[in-house]
Design a protein around this motif. Structure first.
Motif, mmCIF file in Angstrom:
data_model
loop_
_atom_site.group_PDB
_atom_site.id
_atom_site.type_symbol
_atom_site.label_atom_id
_atom_site.label_comp_id
_atom_site.label_asym_id
_atom_site.label_seq_id
_atom_site.Cartn_x
_atom_site.Cartn_y
_atom_site.Cartn_z
ATOM 1 N N ASN A 1 8.583 -13.720 1.319
ATOM 2 C CA ASN A 1 8.550 -12.629 0.339
ATOM 3 C C ASN A 1 8.294 -13.188 -1.054
ATOM 4 N N VAL A 2 7.398 -12.543 -1.795
ATOM 5 C CA VAL A 2 7.173 -12.946 -3.181
ATOM 6 C C VAL A 2 7.517 -11.827 -4.158
ATOM 7 N N ILE A 3 7.510 -10.586 -3.677
ATOM 8 C CA ILE A 3 7.891 -9.453 -4.519
ATOM 9 C C ILE A 3 8.544 -8.393 -3.641
ATOM 10 N N TYR A 4 9.657 -7.853 -4.106
ATOM 11 C CA TYR A 4 10.374 -6.801 -3.387
ATOM 12 C C TYR A 4 10.061 -5.447 -4.029
ATOM 13 N N GLY A 5 10.214 -4.372 -3.242
ATOM 14 C CA GLY A 5 10.124 -3.029 -3.791
ATOM 15 C C GLY A 5 8.711 -2.587 -4.135
ATOM 16 N N CYS A 6 8.632 -1.390 -4.737
ATOM 17 C CA CYS A 6 7.346 -0.807 -5.112
ATOM 18 C C CYS A 6 7.586 0.241 -6.191
ATOM 19 N N ASN A 7 6.734 0.236 -7.228
ATOM 20 C CA ASN A 7 6.856 1.208 -8.316
ATOM 21 C C ASN A 7 5.902 2.383 -8.174
ATOM 22 N N THR B 1 11.554 4.734 -2.578
ATOM 23 C CA THR B 1 12.915 5.255 -2.493
ATOM 24 C C THR B 1 13.810 4.352 -1.666
ATOM 25 N N THR B 2 13.265 3.807 -0.591
ATOM 26 C CA THR B 2 14.095 3.012 0.314
ATOM 27 C C THR B 2 14.206 1.546 -0.091
ATOM 28 N N ARG B 3 13.193 1.024 -0.797
ATOM 29 C CA ARG B 3 13.181 -0.409 -1.117
ATOM 30 C C ARG B 3 13.409 -0.717 -2.590
ATOM 31 N N GLY B 4 13.467 0.309 -3.432
ATOM 32 C CA GLY B 4 13.765 0.069 -4.837
ATOM 33 C C GLY B 4 12.559 -0.346 -5.657
ATOM 34 N N VAL B 5 12.827 -0.692 -6.911
ATOM 35 C CA VAL B 5 11.752 -1.027 -7.847
ATOM 36 C C VAL B 5 11.227 -2.431 -7.575
ATOM 37 N N GLU B 6 10.040 -2.703 -8.110
ATOM 38 C CA GLU B 6 9.418 -4.009 -7.930
ATOM 39 C C GLU B 6 10.217 -5.104 -8.625
ATOM 40 N N ASN C 1 3.376 -4.293 -2.491
ATOM 41 C CA ASN C 1 2.252 -4.181 -3.419
ATOM 42 C C ASN C 1 2.092 -5.547 -4.067
ATOM 43 N N ILE C 2 1.533 -6.474 -3.317
ATOM 44 C CA ILE C 2 1.578 -7.883 -3.715
ATOM 45 C C ILE C 2 0.771 -8.168 -4.983
ATOM 46 N N ASP C 3 -0.218 -7.345 -5.279
ATOM 47 C CA ASP C 3 -1.019 -7.563 -6.481
ATOM 48 C C ASP C 3 -0.249 -7.251 -7.761
#
Length: 221
Positions: A64-70, A80-85, A114-116
């Motif tokens: 993993n390099v980034i968690y969540g998604c904005n 909603t389930t994984r939180g902010v980036e 959203n790896i980018d």
């Protein structure tokens, strides 16, 4: 999502927590054991997991390099389930990949919903293309992959990074979801058909034999 209101409606519940608190569950359960009802749902920085991830392969490792998604795509529940980036520090990623290589792993896939978007939450900001080059230069690593790209944020510099990094596999997974700009707008995707095609054109120009895969939603909405 409901937090305190859920506890008021169902008082038998002891704990309501979001995924960003997974690494702190022992502390939360201790609080519950002390007789408290606990709500842990607010945005919080994800602590580095000191436990060792389970790996099904001794050749390919996922990092993993980034968690969540904005993003707020209208069909998706991930934010909603994984939180902010939240991007992981470069040093932490390099350390994990170096350890995997030392254990005999030949291939590493960098992961992000959203790896980018990697690095845009950092101060100073970092670029995913720079991370690709750094990780790709780790001695002993033979193959480097990454998923998942978002056409809205995928920079042409990422294509260049793959072309310039010998260990990077010539493979791109870029879900465009629809070929209709009207549907993309209704989905809240934030990109157009033309933006996706410009990325494909850059890939074909720099890496003619690269593989490009995608996800497409049919029947929306």
């Amino acid at each position: 999502q409901e937090g305190q209101s859920l506890l008021r409606r169902v008082p038998e519940i002891d704990l309501v927590m979001g995924p960003q608190y997974a690494n702190r569950i022992s502390d939360l359960l201790e609080d519950v054991a002390n007789g408290n009802q606990v709500v842990a749902t607010e945005a919080s920085h994800i602590m580095e997991d000191a436990t060792k991830p389970r790996r099904q392969s001794q050749v390919c490792g996922w990092v993993n390099v980034i968690y969540g998604c904005n993003e707020r795509c209208t069909y998706c529940i991930v934010p909603t389930t994984r939180g902010v980036e939240q991007s992981r520090p470069v040093e932490s990623i390099v350390e994990e990949v170096t350890e995997l290589v030392g254990q005999g792993f030949k291939e590493v896939t960098l992961l992000g919903q959203n790896i980018d978007a990697y690095g845009r939450d950092m101060k100073p900001k970092r670029k995913f293309s720079d991370l690709m080059r750094i990780v790709g230069s780790i001695p002993g690593l033979e193959r480097l992959r990454f998923v998942t790209s978002h056409p809205r944020y995928m920079s042409l510099g990422v294509v260049d990074a793959v072309a310039d990094t010998p260990t990077a596999c010539e493979y791109f997974h870029i879900p465009f979801q629809s070929g209709s700009n009207a549907i993309l707008n209704a989905m809240g995707r934030g990109h157009t058909r033309e933006k996706f095609l410009s990325i494909v054109e850059r890939v074909r120009n720099r890496l003619p034999d690269a593989a490009i895969t995608a996800d497409v939603i049919v029947g929306f909405p």
